[in-house]
Every structure is written in C-alpha cells, then in structure tokens.
Design an enzyme around this catalytic site. Structure first.
Site, PDB file in Angstrom:
ATOM      1  N   SER A 162      12.820   9.419  16.264  1.00 17.72           N
ATOM      2  CA  SER A 162      11.751   9.219  17.232  1.00 17.72           C
ATOM      3  C   SER A 162      10.730  10.340  17.248  1.00 17.72           C
ATOM      4  O   SER A 162       9.607  10.140  17.713  1.00 17.72           O
ATOM      5  CB  SER A 162      12.346   9.056  18.637  1.00 17.72           C
ATOM      6  N   HIS A 203      15.236   3.210  17.904  1.00 15.87           N
ATOM      7  CA  HIS A 203      13.864   2.983  17.451  1.00 15.87           C
ATOM      8  C   HIS A 203      13.818   2.193  16.144  1.00 15.87           C
ATOM      9  O   HIS A 203      12.760   2.136  15.506  1.00 15.87           O
ATOM     10  CB  HIS A 203      13.149   4.316  17.281  1.00 15.87           C
ATOM     11  N   LYS A 239      13.340  -0.822  24.363  1.00 12.90           N
ATOM     12  CA  LYS A 239      12.193  -0.687  23.467  1.00 12.90           C
ATOM     13  C   LYS A 239      11.792  -2.069  22.965  1.00 12.90           C
ATOM     14  O   LYS A 239      11.152  -2.824  23.685  1.00 12.90           O
ATOM     15  CB  LYS A 239      12.535   0.317  22.375  1.00 12.90           C
TER      16      LYS A 239
END
Length: 444
Positions: free
Chosen positions: A227, A255, A287
């Site tokens: 990230s 991610h 996310k």
C-alpha cells in the site's frame, strides 16, 4: 522527532524550544487550576508522545493546514465534496467505484430491513446470519480455498490470527513494509519477529534459513500489493521459500483483491500461481468490497479452529449484516464486470507514466492502483498536499514515521472511475504546485 521531518537543524532546535515553553505553560496552568490538590498524573511520558507533540507544534509553526480528518459530504469516489467545494479525489480505496453503486447500496438496505443493523453479539453467542455464510463461501471460492471466515475489522483480523497462531518458540519472517496490523499480531504472539528488506525474496530466504532451525513453527508474511509503494512480490518465489523451510505462507490481499489479475481475483491470478500453495489468504472488506471488516481464507481445519478459539472473533461482535451484504454484492459485481478491473489498471498506468514523464519519482509502483510521488521530506509532502488541495485536488501526504523521512510522499489511490482528463489534470496540478512553492516552503 529523530529524523526532523525535513527541517534544518536550526529549525528543529527552535521548535524544541517552543515546545518546552509550551509544556511549561501547560504545567503552570495545571497547577494553578487546582491549588493545594495533589497533581494528577498526565500522559506526557507515554512512548512517542513527545514526538507527537513536536509534530503538532511543527505543523502549527510552519502554518501547514492538516490534511487529515476532513469531512466528505457524500460518496468519496473519483471526486468528492469537502465543505462546499468539489475536489478531484485520490484518497479513497474505492478502487472499482462500487461504494455507492445502487446495487451495493440496495443489498445493504435490504439486509438492514431483514436482520437489523447489528448482530448484537459475537456470532458464537448470538448465532449466525445467512449472509455471513454466503459471503464466506464466495470469498473461499475466489481463492479456491476450503473455507473462509469474516471478522468485524481488517486490522483486528491480522492481529488476532497472527497473535493466536504463533507463540514464543516460533519465528515470523515478514516484509519490512508489512502492514502495522501484521507487526502488532506478531508482537502479541511473542514469537521472534524478523523483517527482511522490502520485496526482496533473496533477503527473505536468508533470514528464514538463518532463523528456522531454532524455531518451533515458522510463518512467512507478505502483501499481494504493497500500500505504500504500489509494488508486488514474486509470489512463486515466496511459495518456494515457505515449502523449503517448512513454513506457513500468509498473503495480505487488502489492496490486491479487485486490483490484481485479469478479473481482480488477486496476485495468484495475476502471476498464474496455484492459490492452494498459499496457506493463509487474508484480506479486507473495506476497499474493493466497499464494506468494513476482514477475512481469512484457508483450509477448513484452520478456519474451524479460528471460529471457535480466535479471541478477535470469539469475543467480538459479528460482522453487521448490511456490511456483509454490501461486500458480497461488490464481489459479485467485480466478477460479473471485469471491465472495471481493466479500467482501473489502465488508469493507474496512465497516471504513473504521465507523472514519470513530468519528472516525478513514482518509486517502484507497478501502476495497478497505488502511485506514490516521492518527495524526500515530510515538510515538502505536507506543503505539496496543501497546495494541491488549494487547487482542487485532494491527496494525502505520507510522512515520517509512517515511512522513513527520505521516503516521504504523496500517495495517489486511483479508481476505475477516474477519467484520463482527470488524471492528466492531477499531474498538471502537481507540477504547478511544485513550481509555486519556494525552497523555504518546500523544506521548512
């Protein structure tokens, strides 16, 4: 503040002097407010409190507006409304623009209508909701795992699983840039913790080989998409290391899901690695999946053990049904509409390449969703963030101690919703903001 946030030695000394005077005034005020009474113990001697206070003083003295905790008046997508103004937004993990999609919102609303807002206790105590099982089955299928378990917090998922899985006789070898939740879990476990140089599988091999003989169990922890830097590991190499040294391999996909691979299934799809070679898949719901929480996908024996014994699951409230429904619908849309993943990847490469062409340092970013602009100074990063905000672009600085001082940066999160025109404008604004700041403003 050992690395000084990019300030000169003189500026650091001046700030320290102002901080000392401020503390003296606060102490005097505290004593005057309660004459004759025993002085209450404060919190100034907490670890890191001095550095935190110095950072606050530096921000005030350098007249830098804090970019943190800004209130967004609506959905934070490619654009967002802060106050009464619209901004180009690069500070959201809404990678596939599913947070706010009517189908996702509708699924959450329907779940609230059927199950209420909260399960009101842990799933062990209050029982299951069908949406929990549906989501877990879908996550397990994505990773071709036997089972999965969702928890109410992504951070707590790593803390409780690593902390519960490992013990004092064990060793945890992890990337030096691994997320805080993993290092906190390692600390909780009591295991020996050994970081290796970021994204260097050869360094991981050396550290594991040196530590494995004297350890009971071994865990190798990496991320699928880092990230801070936007780079990815060579998954097959880490699988080989884990197998060679009788270690478990855990991959944090926070991610990666929705970002890597042709259809967004994650790093294993992107690199054509059998997902069964990874012992523990971890990820978040906040996310790509536009909810909140974390998950583990693994063999059924591990999942059942965690369901009945992991403190962060057994003693924590269950995932709210609305968040589970939102995450499940987001996963279904991701699978049905792979064009979103392709658009995201195109956008990130476009932005990264545009920024590099203008002379900006994007580090090791693969151009997948995360593109850092390395500034080399915390003050410089904060100044640029503020200057860009004044020009209608919202992007957050990442400063020491989150990263080493020389690696301070602006961090751009790209989404499938951004247009090439918006991305080009952001690079133009970055160049203009950089040119507009004087050397004093850039370096404090």
């Amino acid at each position: 503040m050992t690395q000084g946030f990019g300030l000169s030695a003189g500026a650091r000394i001046a700030l320290l002097q102002r901080l000392a005077k401020r503390r003296a005034r606060q102490d005097d005020a505290g004593e005057a407010a309660a004459p004759g009474r025993a002085k209450r113990r404060g919190f100034s001697d907490l670890p890191g409190m001095r550095d935190f206070a110095l950072m606050q003083t530096a921000v005030e003295e350098l007249d830098i507006e804090s970019p943190f905790f800004r209130a967004h008046n609506g959905i934070a997508g490619a654009t967002t409304v802060i106050g009464n103004a619209e901004y180009l937004n690069f500070s959201s993990y809404n990678y596939l623009a599913l947070n706010g999609d009517p189908r996702v919102t509708g699924a959450a609303v329907a779940a609230v209508g059927r199950y209420g807002v909260s399960p009101s206790a842990s799933r062990l105590v209050s029982g299951e909701r069908p949406i929990h099982h549906e989501l877990e089955a879908a996550i397990a299928a994505n990773y071709e795992a036997e089972a999965a378990l969702v928890m109410v917090s992504g951070h707590a998922t790593n803390v409780t699983v690593i902390g519960h899985l490992m013990g004092a006789r064990d060793v945890i070898v992890h990337d030096a840039s691994i997320h805080n939740s993993c290092t906190e879990g390692a600390r909780l476990s009591g295991a020996r913790r050994i970081p290796f140089a970021h994204n260097d599988w050869r360094a991981a091999e050396r550290e594991m080989a040196a530590a494995r003989r004297n350890a009971g169990r071994a865990l190798l922890v990496i991320e699928g998409h880092y990230s801070m830097d936007g780079d990815v590991p060579d998954l097959a190499r880490f699988v080989e290391i884990a197998r060679r040294h009788d270690a478990w391999l855990m991959v944090d996909e926070a991610h990666s899901l929705g970002v890597l691979g042709e259809t967004g299934r994650g790093i294993f799809e992107a690199q054509n690695v059998d997902p069964g070679e990874v012992d523990i898949w971890m990820g978040t719901l906040s996310k790509t999946l536009s909810g909140c929480g974390g998950f583990i996908a693994a063999g059924r024996d591990l999942i059942e053990w965690l369901r009945h014994t992991a403190p962060g699951f057994v003693y924590s409230v269950g995932l709210p049904p609305a968040l589970g429904a939102a995450a499940l619908e987001s996963l279904r849309i991701m699978q049905a509409e792979p064009w979103r993943v392709r658009q995201l990847q195109h956008n990130a490469r476009f932005f990264r390449d545009r920024a590099r062409a203008r002379g900006f340092d994007t580090g090791a970013s693969e151009g997948l969703a995360i593109v850092p602009i390395i500034t080399g100074s915390s003050v410089r990063a904060a100044r640029l963030s503020s200057a860009m905000f004044a020009r209608g672009v919202n992007v957050q600085p990442i400063v020491f101690p989150a990263v080493p001082e020389q690696a301070a940066r602006l961090r751009f999160f790209i989404s499938s919703e951004h247009t090439e025109a918006q991305l080009s404008r952001a690079v133009d604004v970055l160049a203009d903001a950089t040119a507009s700041l004087s050397p004093l403003e850039l370096h404090g």
